[in-house]
Motif scaffolding. Structure first.
Motif, PDB file in Angstrom:
ATOM      1  N   GLY A   1       0.899  -1.051   0.163  1.00  0.00           N
ATOM      2  CA  GLY A   1      -0.066  -0.078   0.077  1.00  0.00           C
ATOM      3  C   GLY A   1       0.834   1.226  -0.010  1.00  0.00           C
ATOM      4  O   GLY A   1       0.437   2.281  -0.800  1.00  0.00           O
ATOM      5  N   ALA A   2       2.121   1.377   0.748  1.00  0.00           N
ATOM      6  CA  ALA A   2       2.763   2.311   0.885  1.00  0.00           C
ATOM      7  C   ALA A   2       3.541   2.534  -0.572  1.00  0.00           C
ATOM      8  O   ALA A   2       3.578   3.818  -1.050  1.00  0.00           O
ATOM      9  CB  ALA A   2       3.770   2.206   1.778  1.00  0.00           C
ATOM     10  N   ALA A   3       3.859   1.614  -1.217  1.00  0.00           N
ATOM     11  CA  ALA A   3       4.446   1.549  -2.381  1.00  0.00           C
ATOM     12  C   ALA A   3       3.406   2.168  -3.595  1.00  0.00           C
ATOM     13  O   ALA A   3       3.804   2.984  -4.201  1.00  0.00           O
ATOM     14  CB  ALA A   3       5.234   0.279  -2.888  1.00  0.00           C
ATOM     15  N   LEU A   4       2.492   1.891  -3.396  1.00  0.00           N
ATOM     16  CA  LEU A   4       1.209   2.325  -4.423  1.00  0.00           C
ATOM     17  C   LEU A   4       1.070   3.801  -4.177  1.00  0.00           C
ATOM     18  O   LEU A   4       0.767   4.475  -5.150  1.00  0.00           O
ATOM     19  CB  LEU A   4      -0.086   1.750  -4.212  1.00  0.00           C
ATOM     20  CG  LEU A   4      -0.123   0.032  -4.574  1.00  0.00           C
ATOM     21  CD1 LEU A   4      -1.391  -0.593  -4.105  1.00  0.00           C
ATOM     22  CD2 LEU A   4      -0.134   0.208  -5.998  1.00  0.00           C
ATOM     23  N   VAL A   5       0.961   4.096  -2.980  1.00  0.00           N
ATOM     24  CA  VAL A   5       0.955   5.568  -2.437  1.00  0.00           C
ATOM     25  C   VAL A   5       2.145   6.441  -3.300  1.00  0.00           C
ATOM     26  O   VAL A   5       2.091   7.480  -4.018  1.00  0.00           O
ATOM     27  CB  VAL A   5       0.815   5.850  -1.228  1.00  0.00           C
ATOM     28  CG1 VAL A   5       1.091   7.440  -0.816  1.00  0.00           C
ATOM     29  CG2 VAL A   5      -0.525   5.434  -0.581  1.00  0.00           C
ATOM     30  N   GLU A   6       3.381   5.968  -3.184  1.00  0.00           N
ATOM     31  CA  GLU A   6       4.538   6.535  -3.594  1.00  0.00           C
ATOM     32  C   GLU A   6       4.276   6.347  -5.027  1.00  0.00           C
ATOM     33  O   GLU A   6       5.115   7.411  -5.727  1.00  0.00           O
ATOM     34  CB  GLU A   6       5.680   5.786  -3.028  1.00  0.00           C
ATOM     35  CG  GLU A   6       6.071   5.902  -1.611  1.00  0.00           C
ATOM     36  CD  GLU A   6       7.136   4.903  -1.163  1.00  0.00           C
ATOM     37  OE1 GLU A   6       7.828   4.148  -2.055  1.00  0.00           O
ATOM     38  OE2 GLU A   6       7.272   5.010   0.091  1.00  0.00           O
ATOM     39  N   LYS A   7       3.996   5.634  -5.720  1.00  0.00           N
ATOM     40  CA  LYS A   7       3.759   5.452  -7.181  1.00  0.00           C
ATOM     41  C   LYS A   7       2.662   6.567  -7.608  1.00  0.00           C
ATOM     42  O   LYS A   7       2.345   6.659  -8.764  1.00  0.00           O
ATOM     43  CB  LYS A   7       3.513   4.190  -7.621  1.00  0.00           C
ATOM     44  CG  LYS A   7       3.669   3.949  -8.997  1.00  0.00           C
ATOM     45  CD  LYS A   7       3.598   2.320  -9.295  1.00  0.00           C
ATOM     46  CE  LYS A   7       3.724   1.889 -10.688  1.00  0.00           C
ATOM     47  NZ  LYS A   7       3.867   0.682 -11.001  1.00  0.00           N
ATOM     48  N   GLY A   8       1.696   6.886  -6.751  1.00  0.00           N
ATOM     49  CA  GLY A   8       0.501   7.751  -7.080  1.00  0.00           C
ATOM     50  C   GLY A   8      -0.765   7.071  -7.240  1.00  0.00           C
ATOM     51  O   GLY A   8      -1.749   7.638  -7.444  1.00  0.00           O
ATOM     52  N   ALA A   9      -0.930   5.911  -6.947  1.00  0.00           N
ATOM     53  CA  ALA A   9      -2.136   5.005  -7.101  1.00  0.00           C
ATOM     54  C   ALA A   9      -2.878   5.043  -5.608  1.00  0.00           C
ATOM     55  O   ALA A   9      -2.807   3.896  -4.990  1.00  0.00           O
ATOM     56  CB  ALA A   9      -1.705   3.517  -7.500  1.00  0.00           C
TER      57      ALA A   9
END
Length: 168
Positions: free
Chosen positions: A107-115
């Motif tokens: 989830g954190a990586a998705l936020v960093e990616k903008g998703a």
């Protein structure tokens, strides 16, 4: 017929042994544990590429030890490779769909990616597994509330348009 009670007892023993072996987290191979420790030290020292090298070597030594994928994902996120980190988190989730750390990291990586919407879906999945009071859930909710961080641009990324002028 006279072997039926013995066969039933023996099958019960094998069933219990299999469930105990499945539920317990195993220890990594000694060399893999040493490489993981080196990788974590490199990651803490701000050297994500050296950490990735150590984690990949540990994975070659002990490919069945799942926590190595979490470490690889963390190193990939530090290098700005969120897509690669998500792939590592998915590998962990393929092995254990209820891994809270992998769900939170994904989830954190998705936020960093903008998703953000996909991250919210991951957050709801995490909440359904461990509840709203779970540390991983609170951490992911805080990351989502902050939103994606602005990307830092380098001088090479902001090059002025070249204009050709004619001299007389």
């Amino acid at each position: 017929m006279r072997f039926a009670p013995a066969a039933a007892a023996l099958s019960l023993v094998f069933a219990m042994q299999a469930s105990v072996g499945y539920g317990a987290e195993r220890e990594p191979a000694p060399r893999a544990a040493q490489l993981v420790a080196e990788g974590r030290a490199a990651l803490a020292g701000g050297q994500p590429q050296a950490a990735t090298d150590a984690f990949e070597a540990a994975l070659a030594v002990d490919p069945g030890y799942t926590p190595i994928y979490l470490d690889l994902a963390q190193a990939a996120r530090r290098e700005g490779l969120q897509g690669k980190a998500i792939a590592y988190y998915r590998e962990v989730l393929d092995r254990d769909p209820n891994d809270y750390a992998a769900l939170s990291g994904k989830g954190a990586a998705l936020v960093e990616k903008g998703a953000i919407e996909k991250a919210r879906t991951t957050l709801s999945q995490l909440e359904s597994l461990c509840g709203a009071g779970c540390p991983e859930t609170r951490q992911l909710a805080a990351i989502i509330s902050q939103g994606p961080q602005p990307r830092v641009l380098t001088a090479e990324a902001v090059m002025p348009d070249a204009q050709v002028t004619q001299s007389n």
